[in-house]
Design a protein around this motif. Structure first.
Motif, PDB file in Angstrom:
ATOM      1  N   ARG A   1       0.845  -1.197   0.000  1.00 15.00           N
ATOM      2  CA  ARG A   1       0.000   0.000   0.000  1.00 15.00           C
ATOM      3  C   ARG A   1       0.880   1.246   0.000  1.00 15.00           C
ATOM      4  O   ARG A   1       0.655   2.201  -0.741  1.00 15.00           O
TER       5      ARG A   1
ATOM      6  N   GLY B   1       2.226   2.342  -3.087  1.00 14.06           N
ATOM      7  CA  GLY B   1       1.313   2.943  -4.057  1.00 14.06           C
ATOM      8  C   GLY B   1       0.350   1.981  -4.724  1.00 14.06           C
ATOM      9  O   GLY B   1      -0.031   2.183  -5.874  1.00 14.06           O
TER      10      GLY B   1
ATOM     11  N   LEU C   1      -2.884  10.517   4.241  1.00 16.94           N
ATOM     12  CA  LEU C   1      -2.721   9.127   4.678  1.00 16.94           C
ATOM     13  C   LEU C   1      -3.714   8.208   3.992  1.00 16.94           C
ATOM     14  O   LEU C   1      -3.370   7.125   3.540  1.00 16.94           O
ATOM     15  N   GLU C   2      -4.955   8.677   3.913  1.00 12.96           N
ATOM     16  CA  GLU C   2      -5.980   7.830   3.313  1.00 12.96           C
ATOM     17  C   GLU C   2      -5.738   7.646   1.816  1.00 12.96           C
ATOM     18  O   GLU C   2      -6.061   6.607   1.257  1.00 12.96           O
ATOM     19  N   ALA C   3      -5.191   8.660   1.197  1.00 14.33           N
ATOM     20  CA  ALA C   3      -4.993   8.605  -0.258  1.00 14.33           C
ATOM     21  C   ALA C   3      -3.605   8.083  -0.636  1.00 14.33           C
ATOM     22  O   ALA C   3      -3.194   8.198  -1.788  1.00 14.33           O
ATOM     23  N   THR C   4      -2.877   7.496   0.326  1.00 13.22           N
ATOM     24  CA  THR C   4      -1.488   7.078   0.048  1.00 13.22           C
ATOM     25  C   THR C   4      -1.309   6.308  -1.265  1.00 13.22           C
ATOM     26  O   THR C   4      -0.455   6.687  -2.077  1.00 13.22           O
ATOM     27  N   PRO C   5      -2.088   5.244  -1.509  1.00 10.31           N
ATOM     28  CA  PRO C   5      -1.834   4.520  -2.775  1.00 10.31           C
ATOM     29  C   PRO C   5      -2.016   5.421  -3.998  1.00 10.31           C
ATOM     30  O   PRO C   5      -1.234   5.346  -4.941  1.00 10.31           O
TER      31      PRO C   5
ATOM     32  N   GLU D   1       1.056   7.874  -4.191  1.00 10.55           N
ATOM     33  CA  GLU D   1       2.283   7.208  -4.639  1.00 10.55           C
ATOM     34  C   GLU D   1       2.197   6.852  -6.117  1.00 10.55           C
ATOM     35  O   GLU D   1       3.184   6.939  -6.840  1.00 10.55           O
ATOM     36  N   ARG D   2       1.028   6.468  -6.549  1.00 10.38           N
ATOM     37  CA  ARG D   2       0.867   6.155  -7.971  1.00 10.38           C
ATOM     38  C   ARG D   2       1.008   7.428  -8.807  1.00 10.38           C
ATOM     39  O   ARG D   2       1.651   7.430  -9.852  1.00 10.38           O
TER      40      ARG D   2
ATOM     41  N   LEU E   1       6.701   3.167   8.856  1.00  8.24           N
ATOM     42  CA  LEU E   1       5.471   3.180   8.081  1.00  8.24           C
ATOM     43  C   LEU E   1       4.398   3.988   8.798  1.00  8.24           C
ATOM     44  O   LEU E   1       4.220   3.868   9.998  1.00  8.24           O
ATOM     45  N   PRO E   2       3.680   4.816   8.032  1.00 11.25           N
ATOM     46  CA  PRO E   2       2.578   5.560   8.642  1.00 11.25           C
ATOM     47  C   PRO E   2       1.522   4.620   9.230  1.00 11.25           C
ATOM     48  O   PRO E   2       1.377   3.495   8.783  1.00 11.25           O
TER      49      PRO E   2
ATOM     50  N   VAL F   1      -2.277   4.511   9.667  1.00 13.34           N
ATOM     51  CA  VAL F   1      -3.492   5.187   9.219  1.00 13.34           C
ATOM     52  C   VAL F   1      -4.566   5.198  10.312  1.00 13.34           C
ATOM     53  O   VAL F   1      -5.498   5.990  10.277  1.00 13.34           O
TER      54      VAL F   1
ATOM     55  N   TYR G   1       5.494  11.378   6.925  1.00 14.44           N
ATOM     56  CA  TYR G   1       5.055  10.979   5.591  1.00 14.44           C
ATOM     57  C   TYR G   1       4.510  12.194   4.838  1.00 14.44           C
ATOM     58  O   TYR G   1       4.820  12.401   3.663  1.00 14.44           O
TER      59      TYR G   1
END
Lengths: 432, 432
Positions: free
Chosen positions: A124, A127, B21-25, B28-29, B389-390, B392, B405
């Motif tokens: 996660r 990404g 944090l919630e939108a991390t993926p 990162e993408r 690691l964060p 969440v 982060y």
């Protein structure tokens, strides 16, 4: 929890550590060039044995299930490595389907769930939206599970279309197998040409052979040792493979005894060369087994015929009840590492071509010759200081980061061997 | 040494942290796809200011000189990132020439040597033989220097052939500049078409403009904010650039006052929108300055005309005595971070596209509005737990890894802006 490590490092390994430290730029460049030619599997865990006079990989796991045993503070390294891997495999990746072991839902395996939680967190953070799909036709509804540490994960039924595999409302770009496919390649994973399967299907234990791996490792160790001007035996255990061994019916017993004898003689010769006074031994293992099952130790070829009924039936079947027919006879490498009073062996974890951390597999009821992958084993994370930059000025053998760097180098040689092994055994490449 | 951090996080920034944090993926993408289009500079340090209600980069340094201020245990992250960078730039790289600041040999700068020692250790571990070459025609023999921590480095005279730059018996594949070229581009670095110059020459302060950087950042912040559905002002300070300002002769003063007034009004409007009761202020900086030189703070346009003689001459020259003619008027962002009793601002370090660590720049004699890059500053490494690691699930604002982060995301936006800035200002690309 900082493990108190005791390593009786003898002369030869201290020399090797020193040589590896001094040659670091050359070693890293050598590996960098190898990775230009060979693609590492997505992830890998390598069991090492440090005998003080030699350091060797004894098992290379392409479905590592102990991410929960890594120290939490190495996670950023794992995330960074996963980012680099994803960028190469599928840069616009959005969704990742993870396929855990079948036993994921079983109560006694809730520690395995911690591994899944950890793996999901890494991916996660790199990404990807991560969800879990079960290799289990009987699962019809999402199953909510709780790991030993209280975290929850949901395992969902797979949804297969003609060309793609996914979950309900979830179409992944890549599928990460954390299931070693001991029971064979399930049809649901076949013919997925639009999605990336990591690692590829032929990395599963239903097709993979330890003997192929160690044949490739022989070559890697030879080339590396030539560069470093060392005896490859310092980093490589002798091995031989024997097929057609049926322990229950005693078929193939004579051939096995012959191989055991040959390997023992080769070890004895090396022990004499280096003045090592220990008695040589070999480990007989299933050529495609895992989970520490189907493993036995012998010190003399005559012991093969002398295995009792219980020992023979223990050797006859591996994980998931799969029959053992092919074995590898591997030079036994003692471990001289201890965590407190218990015998320990290091396990190094890698993602892509990067070492991301490690832990000690520790067993309080086993000796330094035994297989430690057995009920009763415990895991002690390698503290992060061990992964700090090596100190080339430190007294040989005294600095944990220096030793860990040596472990990381040898583990990456095994990773490289796995890469070449997967190329050589790729069914699609063979068809061409 | 674990710094005791105090951050007065207000509502808006807590919301931002949670959203990130919630939108991390997705974040990162988004970054991964940006890095498909844009190449990050080799390394970068970003100064951030966290006002509680906004978090913004205020300076982006392409010649970071504080690697010694990072915690030792983040070094493996730096090595891994350097490995990934080298693999892309020059996979068969063997030798790296590092060009330090001219003042490297000066006694009072022996802390700078610690940075060089650290940088060399990182690059060596990533698989390169590292040596140092002096941008100094008067150096005729190798010069041995001792860093504050006792470690030694040798700086050697450069040897230039028609096509290549190196040292005696040392032909590098790449040349890493840790010298910001404030005095102009030395001829010895021109026309090196066979070797990689990292970062490229036009990243030097003799050509680089902060206003170009922040114009690019405006666009990056806008696009990122759209994806995350936030007000870009949350992560972006207003700015304007003014050319032809001669502080000594008071030329351009009226134009500068006008810009100051315009930026102050824009800030005031935002402060009203968010109910912020602080008084807006702006920072006037040299458009190409560094080392915290040529920086002044004003709260009202009338203060521009009211600068006294001493303040005007301080603003007239930057690092290495270079005359200041162009300035940037940047929204002042207070810092609400403290390390013990001293005001602090985070600095985030990156290699290639990866965050590798950070530290706090701390100043006991400055206020939360001031420039902290000034004599008397100290540096406190961000402990590695901050880079873990964060979480969440943690209470918003309570977990250091979560805050770090967020810092890493905003710092990477500045890194992305620097990448685009370097593309846009590339003299070779312009010629085409």
């Amino acid at each position: 929890m900082v493990p108190h490590l005791v390593t009786a490092l003898d002369g030869p390994l201290l020399d090797l550590e020193q040589r590896v430290l001094e040659a670091t730029p050359a070693i890293e460049r050598w590996l960098r060039l190898e990775w230009m030619e060979h693609t590492p599997p997505f992830y890998c865990g390598v069991d090492l044995r440090n005998a003080g006079f030699k350091l060797a990989p004894v098992d290379t796991n392409l479905f590592p299930s102990g991410f929960n045993h890594l120290a939490p503070d190495v996670m950023p390294l794992a995330v960074q490595a996963a980012m680099a891997a994803i960028e190469k495999i599928c840069p616009d990746a959005k969704n990742l389907l993870v396929i855990p072991e079948r036993h994921a839902g079983a109560g006694r395996q809730s520690f395995y769930l911690e591994n899944m939680v950890r793996l999901a967190a890494i991916m996660r953070q790199a990404g990807l939206n991560v969800r879990f799909g079960a290799l289990d036709d009987e699962l019809r509804e999402p199953l909510s599970l709780t790991a030993a540490d209280g975290q929850k994960i949901v395992i969902e039924p797979l949804e297969r279309s003609q060309r793609r595999l996914g979950l309900k409302n979830f179409d992944p770009c890549s599928i990460l197998l954390n299931n070693d496919l001991s029971l064979g390649t399930p049809q649901v994973l076949e013919d997925l040409h639009e999605q990336y399967l990591l690692p590829p299907l032929h990395a599963g234990w239903s097709t993979r052979r330890k003997s192929n791996h160690f044949n490739c490792y022989d070559d890697v160790a030879k080339r590396f040792s030539k560069m470093l001007d060392i005896d490859p035996w310092m980093i490589n255990p002798y091995h031989a493979s024997v097929s057609g061994v049926y322990f229950e019916t005693r078929e193939g017993e004579a051939q096995l005894a012959e191989s055991v004898d040959a390997v023992l003689r080769k070890i004895a010769r090396k022990y004499r060369e280096y003045g090592i006074e220990d008695a040589p031994y070999v480990v007989i293992k299933s050529d495609s087994g895992t989970y520490g099952m189907g493993v036995t130790i012998v010190r003399d070829a005559s012991e093969v015929a002398g295995l009792n009924r219980r020992e023979r039936s223990r050797m006859a079947v591996g994980k998931d009840g799969v029959e053992i027919r092919n074995v590898i006879v591997q030079e036994g490498v003692q471990t001289f590492e201890h965590v407190e009073d218990a015998v320990a062996e290091p396990v190094v974890y890698m993602i892509d071509r990067y070492v991301v951390g490690g832990f000690y597999r520790v067993h309080g009821a086993r000796t330094n010759e035994d297989n430690l992958n057995a009920p009763g084993m415990k895991f002690v994370p390698l503290p992060f200081e061990h992964a700090a930059l090596p100190d080339v000025h430190a007294k040989p053998g005294a600095a944990p980061p220096n030793r860990f760097y040596l472990y990381g180098v040898v583990a990456r040689l095994a990773l490289l061997a796995a890469s070449i092994e997967l190329e050589k055994t790729d069914p699609e490449a063979i068809q061409v």
